[in-house]
Structures are given as structure tokens and as C-alpha cells.
Design an enzyme around this catalytic site. Structure first.
Site, short mmCIF file in Angstrom:
data_model
loop_
_atom_site.label_atom_id
_atom_site.label_comp_id
_atom_site.label_asym_id
_atom_site.label_seq_id
_atom_site.Cartn_x
_atom_site.Cartn_y
_atom_site.Cartn_z
N CYS A 115 -8.43 -17.93 -51.53
CA CYS A 115 -7.62 -18.84 -50.71
C CYS A 115 -8.13 -20.28 -50.78
O CYS A 115 -7.88 -20.93 -51.80
CB CYS A 115 -7.54 -18.31 -49.27
SG CYS A 115 -6.04 -18.86 -48.43
N HIS A 223 -5.69 -12.89 -49.56
CA HIS A 223 -6.94 -12.45 -48.93
C HIS A 223 -7.23 -11.01 -49.29
O HIS A 223 -6.90 -10.09 -48.54
CB HIS A 223 -6.87 -12.64 -47.41
CG HIS A 223 -6.98 -14.06 -47.01
ND1 HIS A 223 -8.19 -14.65 -46.74
CD2 HIS A 223 -6.04 -15.03 -46.91
CE1 HIS A 223 -7.99 -15.92 -46.45
NE2 HIS A 223 -6.70 -16.17 -46.57
N GLU A 225 -10.01 -9.53 -49.29
CA GLU A 225 -11.08 -8.98 -48.46
C GLU A 225 -10.54 -8.21 -47.25
O GLU A 225 -11.22 -7.35 -46.68
CB GLU A 225 -12.01 -10.08 -47.99
CG GLU A 225 -11.57 -10.89 -46.78
CD GLU A 225 -10.45 -11.91 -47.06
OE1 GLU A 225 -10.05 -12.07 -48.24
OE2 GLU A 225 -9.97 -12.55 -46.10
#
Ligand SMILES: N[C@@H](CCC(=O)NCCCC(=O)O)C(=O)O
Length: 251
Positions: A115, A223, A225
Site C-alpha cells: 500500500c 493489504h 497481511e
């Protein structure tokens, strides 16, 4: 050589946030957990103190570098952008990230940007950003709806199409998949010397790799994660980054 004989040690760039009355250097929990659980590396927070330290000395002690997301924007002085009143900046993080990106690539060590990290890599390598994507021609809404719950904000939002035959397609094992989307800014001019790896349906470049990099050097706008252990393509991304960091340990 890693700082420990065990798992690779990966530098993670910190944001500078004021928790009144003092500034603190911070990293989001979900990035650290994804690095430990999916990449199987040891995250080491890197404070945004590049005015005081030589980041090349840090790189020598690390097996890879991770650039997490962040609410602040890359200052437009680093590309040909105009300052927009009211924009939240983090110039200490900018300086550290931009120095680290160049040093990490020069050292041939793995680099993974997420990002804001993608935006920093694009700018560090000579590209530019749209500061308000939602005000620019063909692009759909890429910002999160902050009235929703956090889980809803980080839920899949749109499709990305992996470039056929690219590294992302190979690593994730898929040609397309749905990703979350929580960003105001995005790539305008793609930096020279990088290759687009994924494109959104509206034409926005959502991932790229660095040409000629001797180790993993990838950036994604979404994202990965977020709940990474439940998402195989994103887990594959972190595993590939971790494997590259382990390879670096052997050098
Ligand atoms: N500020 C930039 C980048 C967006 C970003 O990184 N958002 C994530 C913030 C919270 C988190 O770490 O999940 C932009 O808005 O384009």
C-alpha cells in the site's frame, strides 16, 4: 549474515505518530503477525531516524526490508506533485523509506512494499502518484468506507488481474483474484525499471516488480497481511518473501 543463526531478520519501516505530547515510531500489529506467521521471519522495527543513522549500515545487518501501509501520504515534493492543503504527511518516514528502498535494491536484498509501501517504491524509483484517485477519470473508488466495521473495510473489494507470465501470477498461483482496497492515492506514472504485475479492472496498476532485482522485489497496493493465513494467494506472497530472505542469509 543474519543477526541470529536462526530465522531471517527483516527491517520494517515505522510511521511517526504523535501520542500527545510526544512522537512515537509505530508499526501495525497485523503486518508484524503476517511476517512472523506467513513469512516465518523475525520483524525488526526500523525507526524513522534517517537524519541520524546510516541506513546502509542497517541493511548490512538485515536479510530483507518490508514497507507497510500507513495513513499518511508520500510528500509530493518527492515527485512532480502539488501540495494539497490538509494532507497528512510523515516526512520522517518518507526519508527513511526512500533511502532504504534504494539501499536495499543496491544491496540485492529482498524488498516487499504494501500500500503506502508500493507508493514509496514507485516514487523512490522515479514514478509519480495520483493524489486523489477518486477525482481522476477512469478510476473507481479505491478508498475504504470508514463507516463500516474494520472487517468490512478490509474485505475483498475488487478484482486484480495478474499480468500473464509475470512473477505475481507465478508466486500467487492465480491469474486473478479479489483484493481489499484502502487507499486514496495510486500510481500515476509507473517508475522506469519496474514491471506491472497486476492491473485492476479500471486500469490502475495494483502491483509491480523491480526489473533486474537479484532478490524478491515486489510491491502491492492492497493489504495482503489482512487475515493472511486465510488467503492462499496472499500467504504465497509472504512465503515467497520469507524464502527470499532465507536465501539472503546463505549469501
Ligand atoms: N495513505 C496512502 C496509503 C494507504 C494505506 O497504506 N492505508 C493503510 C492504512 C492502515 C493500515 O495500515 O492498514 C493512501 O491513502 O493512498
Amino acid at each position: 549474515m543474519s543477526l541470529s543463526s536462526g530465522k531471517p531478520w527483516v527491517g520494517v519501516v515505522a510511521d511517526v505518530k504523535v501520542i500527545p505530547p510526544h512522537p512515537f515510531h509505530t508499526v501495525g500489529d497485523k503486518y508484524l503477525r503476517a511476517l512472523v506467521q506467513a513469512a516465518d521471519v523475525v520483524p525488526v522495527l526500523l525507526p524513522a531516524l534517517s537524519d541520524l543513522v546510516d541506513v546502509r549500515a542497517w541493511i548490512k545487518r538485515l536479510d530483507g526490508v518490508f514497507l507497510p501501509g500507513g495513513y499518511s501520504m508520500v510528500h509530493p515534493e518527492h515527485y512532480d506533485g502539488e501540495h494539497i492543503e490538509g494532507t497528512l504527511y510523515d516526512e520522517a518516514r518518507d526519508q527513511l523509506s526512500l533511502d532504504l528502498i534504494r539501499s536495499t535494491l543496491d544491496a540485492g536484498k529482498p524488498l516487499f512494499g504494501v500500500c503506502r509501501g508500493l507508493q514509496e517504491m514507485n516514487v523512490a524509483l522515479g514514478g509519480s502518484l495520483h493524489q486523489h484517485l477518486h477525482k481522476v477519470g477512469p478510476y473507481q473508488e479505491h478508498r475504504e468506507d470508514k463507516t463500516l466495521t474494520v472487517a468490512e473495510q478490509y474485505a475483498d473489494a475488487h478484482r486484480i488481474n495478474c499480468v500473464s507470465g509475470g512473477q505475481l501470477e507465478r508466486i500467487t498461483g492465480v491469474q486473478e483474484y479479489r483484493v481489499n482496497s484502502l487507499h486514496t492515492q495510486g500510481i500515476d506514472r509507473l517508475a522506469p525499471g519496474v514491471t506491472a504485475e497486476a492491473i485492476a479492472d479500471d486500469g490502475l496498476v495494483e502491483a509491480f516488480s523491480v526489473d533486474g532485482a537479484t532478490a524478491f522485489a515486489m510491491a502491492v497496493q492492497w493489504h495482503p497481511e489482512w487475515r493472511v493465513m486465510e488467503n492462499q494467494p496472499n500467504k504465497n506472497l509472504f512465503e515467497a518473501f520469507g524464502a527470499a530472505c532465507r536465501q539472503t542469509q546463505l549469501l
